[in-house]
Design a protein around this motif. Structure first.
Motif, short mmCIF file in Angstrom:
data_model
loop_
_atom_site.label_atom_id
_atom_site.label_comp_id
_atom_site.label_asym_id
_atom_site.label_seq_id
_atom_site.Cartn_x
_atom_site.Cartn_y
_atom_site.Cartn_z
N ALA A 24 -7.19 27.35 9.02
CA ALA A 24 -6.17 26.51 8.39
C ALA A 24 -4.83 27.22 8.25
O ALA A 24 -3.88 26.67 7.69
CB ALA A 24 -6.65 26.06 7.02
N GLY A 28 -4.98 27.09 14.35
CA GLY A 28 -5.44 25.85 14.98
C GLY A 28 -4.30 25.08 15.61
O GLY A 28 -4.42 24.55 16.72
N LEU A 36 -5.23 20.99 9.60
CA LEU A 36 -6.60 21.06 9.12
C LEU A 36 -6.68 21.01 7.61
O LEU A 36 -5.99 21.76 6.91
CB LEU A 36 -7.25 22.36 9.62
CG LEU A 36 -8.71 22.58 9.22
CD1 LEU A 36 -9.61 21.61 9.96
CD2 LEU A 36 -9.11 24.02 9.51
N ASP A 37 -7.52 20.12 7.10
CA ASP A 37 -7.91 20.12 5.69
C ASP A 37 -9.16 21.00 5.62
O ASP A 37 -10.25 20.58 6.01
CB ASP A 37 -8.22 18.69 5.25
CG ASP A 37 -8.63 18.61 3.78
OD1 ASP A 37 -9.23 19.57 3.27
OD2 ASP A 37 -8.38 17.56 3.16
N LEU A 38 -8.99 22.24 5.16
CA LEU A 38 -10.06 23.22 5.23
C LEU A 38 -11.32 22.76 4.50
O LEU A 38 -12.43 22.84 5.05
CB LEU A 38 -9.60 24.56 4.68
CG LEU A 38 -10.64 25.69 4.69
CD1 LEU A 38 -11.06 26.02 6.12
CD2 LEU A 38 -10.09 26.93 3.98
N ALA A 41 -13.02 20.09 6.44
CA ALA A 41 -13.63 20.62 7.66
C ALA A 41 -14.93 21.35 7.36
O ALA A 41 -15.92 21.22 8.09
CB ALA A 41 -12.65 21.57 8.36
#
Length: 243
Positions: A24, A28, A36-38, A41
């Protein structure tokens, strides 16, 4: 194990790697991935593992996340597996090449025959390789060069291997994939239809050893021009492992 006539065969194992926080941090985005929403994910990764194990009945092998390998969860780029043979790839990005070490060890522990890419001029990302159950297509892209495709052909000599030029930044499997035995799904966008000219032109569907059914789906895009045959041997067996 796959047996003659099964096409894609049956998978017995799944290999996944945990999502590191470093994914994140911008790495990426540099690889063309969306923001990205860690936490999301990591939750979805846990759901994936559960589905593979419980729903599909696969033996799940999970490598721990490594902060030094932000793109490590993209295991499909690290190996090409068919039957009892695993070709360890040589990713285009030098920063990603250490990702193969943990994958190699896991596949060795499964008893697979390991083939290494010793040519320093070769690059190969596994998501540029599509196995139809009867033959291989290898995308020539920013990530994979012709020498990499030749090594795929040298490794899997019982199978036809053809190359498909794919323009950056896509991988071949971002353009098309297997929807089932003898069925390839590809994008219905203008770019995808230009890339894979199966109807009336010299396209992927016409180079196969045996006919494939092609199904067009939206939102799968890449650009490609033509297909070049590397070898022309039939491929009767299915795949055994999923990466």
């Amino acid at each position: 194990m796959g047996t003659p006539g099964e096409g894609l065969g049956r998978c017995s194992h799944a290999l996944i790697r945990g999502v590191p926080e470093s994914l994140a941090s911008g790495e990426g985005a540099g690889a063309g991935l969306p923001a990205l929403d860690l936490a999301k994910a990591q939750r979805e990764h846990g759901v994936l593992g559960g589905k593979l194990r419980q729903r599909l009945g696969l033996q799940l092998l999970e490598l721990p996340p490594e902060e030094s390998l932000p793109l490590g969860p993209l295991l499909g780029d690290t190996a090409v597996i068919q039957g009892d043979t695993a070709l360890i790839t040589r990713p285009w990005s030098p920063a990603r090449r250490p990702e193969v070490d943990g994958v190699r060890k896991a596949l060795q522990d499964l008893g697979l025959r390991i083939v290494e890419m010793g040519d320093e001029n070769a690059t190969l990302d596994g998501t540029d390789v599509l196995f139809t159950g009867r033959e291989f297509f290898v995308g020539l892209s920013k990530w994979t060069n012709h020498r990499g495709a030749e090594i795929v052909a040298d490794t899997f000599r019982d199978f036809a291997v053809s190359t498909v030029p794919v323009s950056s930044p896509s991988h071949l499997r971002g353009l098309c994939g297997m929807g089932g035995p003898r069925t390839v799904v590809a994008g219905s966008s203008e770019a995808a239809q230009k890339a894979v000219r199966v109807r009336g032109g010299a396209g992927v569907g016409q180079v196969g050893v045996r006919p494939q059914k092609w199904v067009w789906l939206p939102a799968l895009e890449a650009e490609s021009r033509e297909v070049q045959r590397i070898n022309s041997k039939p491929c009767p067996h299915g795949a055994d492992y999923l990466v």
